[in-house]
Design a protein around this motif. Structure first.
Motif, PDB file in Angstrom:
ATOM      1  N   CYS A  25      31.588   1.198  32.483  1.00 52.06           N
ATOM      2  CA  CYS A  25      30.860   0.965  33.730  1.00 52.06           C
ATOM      3  C   CYS A  25      31.276   1.958  34.813  1.00 52.06           C
ATOM      4  N   ASP A  37      25.241  -4.118  40.530  1.00 52.36           N
ATOM      5  CA  ASP A  37      25.634  -4.877  39.345  1.00 52.36           C
ATOM      6  C   ASP A  37      24.394  -5.179  38.515  1.00 52.36           C
ATOM      7  N   ASN A  38      24.440  -4.804  37.243  1.00 52.93           N
ATOM      8  CA  ASN A  38      23.249  -4.985  36.404  1.00 52.93           C
ATOM      9  C   ASN A  38      23.593  -4.678  34.951  1.00 52.93           C
ATOM     10  N   GLU A  39      22.610  -4.866  34.068  1.00 53.89           N
ATOM     11  CA  GLU A  39      22.746  -4.466  32.670  1.00 53.89           C
ATOM     12  C   GLU A  39      22.455  -2.968  32.557  1.00 53.89           C
ATOM     13  N   TYR A  52      26.639  -5.677  30.782  1.00 56.20           N
ATOM     14  CA  TYR A  52      26.538  -6.007  32.202  1.00 56.20           C
ATOM     15  C   TYR A  52      27.731  -5.412  32.938  1.00 56.20           C
ATOM     16  N   CYS A  53      27.446  -4.612  33.954  1.00 51.70           N
ATOM     17  CA  CYS A  53      28.484  -3.988  34.772  1.00 51.70           C
ATOM     18  C   CYS A  53      28.620  -4.760  36.082  1.00 51.70           C
ATOM     19  N   TYR A  54      29.827  -5.221  36.356  1.00 42.49           N
ATOM     20  CA  TYR A  54      30.112  -6.075  37.516  1.00 42.49           C
ATOM     21  C   TYR A  54      31.070  -5.367  38.463  1.00 42.49           C
ATOM     22  N   THR A  66      26.646 -10.352  28.145  1.00 44.22           N
ATOM     23  CA  THR A  66      25.775 -11.478  28.448  1.00 44.22           C
ATOM     24  C   THR A  66      25.523 -12.266  27.170  1.00 44.22           C
ATOM     25  N   ARG A 111      28.581 -15.287  30.725  1.00 43.39           N
ATOM     26  CA  ARG A 111      29.007 -13.958  30.278  1.00 43.39           C
ATOM     27  C   ARG A 111      30.511 -14.002  30.023  1.00 43.39           C
TER      28      ARG A 111
END
Length: 215
Positions: A25, A37-39, A52-54, A66, A111
């Motif tokens: 990420c 933040d998203n896939e 998924y990047c947080y 996820t 997740r």
């Protein structure tokens, strides 16, 4: 002595022009030029997949998987039920470790955090989870203080259906405090377990190792 000109390779040629996705990420921040933040498509163990990047606005974003099967198929529970007699935590079996004060709870996961290099799930990350009870329970863990015989009441479920991962065959579950352990490998992506007794729990002995599904 010299290679004929017709056999000589070109002095210059274009390199591989195919699109290469980032592998973390942190790399995705630059590649996609984003703080959202998203896939995102990342390359994990040589495979392109959505991760998924947080916390992308920080300097240390984290990778999460996820769980497409949903939280009802991905939970960990230490059950709060006990029988009303001393045998539920016997005086003759490790009493110093078994005071029946084990805190109970059920944690459901939307997740799970992923180590994309070592391919392990980080079981005690609760960022995308919620808990009913007094204690958050690690992913893949279960237990109870129900009684001292083979009658486990704690439950866990891991279901990676819809992802490109499966649970490594090297993963084994071990119990503490002589807990009973019943593991059902439904398939390579779905494992459920029942564990408990003598105020013990079961959990993966060396962590939740993943393998990438074959193409």
């Amino acid at each position: 002595m010299y290679c004929p000109k017709k056999f000589k390779p070109r002095r210059k040629q274009k390199c591989n022009q195919s699109k290469c996705y980032p592998m973390s990420c942190l790399e995705a921040k630059k590649y996609y030029n984003t703080n959202k933040d998203n896939e995102y498509n990342l390359v994990v163990a040589g495979r392109s997949m959505l991760i998924y990047c947080y916390d992308m606005s920080s300097s240390h974003p984290k990778e999460y998987l996820t769980l497409q099967a949903g939280y009802r198929e991905n939970y960990a529970e230490v059950n709060n039920r006990r029988l009303n007699y001393p045998g539920n935590c016997p005086y003759n079996v490790r009493r110093y470790n078994c005071d029946c004060q084990v805190k109970s709870g059920k944690t459901e996961f939307r997740r799970v955090r992923l180590d994309p290099v070592k391919l392990y799930i980080i079981e005690n990350d609760y960022t995308f989870s919620w808990t009913n009870g007094t204690k958050r329970i690690e992913y893949g863990t279960a237990g109870d203080c129900y009684n001292s015989v083979h009658c486990p009441q704690g439950r866990f479920s891991i279901n990676l259906r819809g992802t490109q991962f499966r649970i490594s065959p090297d993963v084994i579950w071990k119990g503490t405090h002589e807990a009973s352990v019943e593991i059902n490998n439904i398939n390579s992506q779905h494992v459920v377990g029942k564990c408990g007794g003598t105020c013990g729990v079961c959990k993966p002995a060396t962590g939740l190792k993943l393998d990438v599904l074959p193409p």
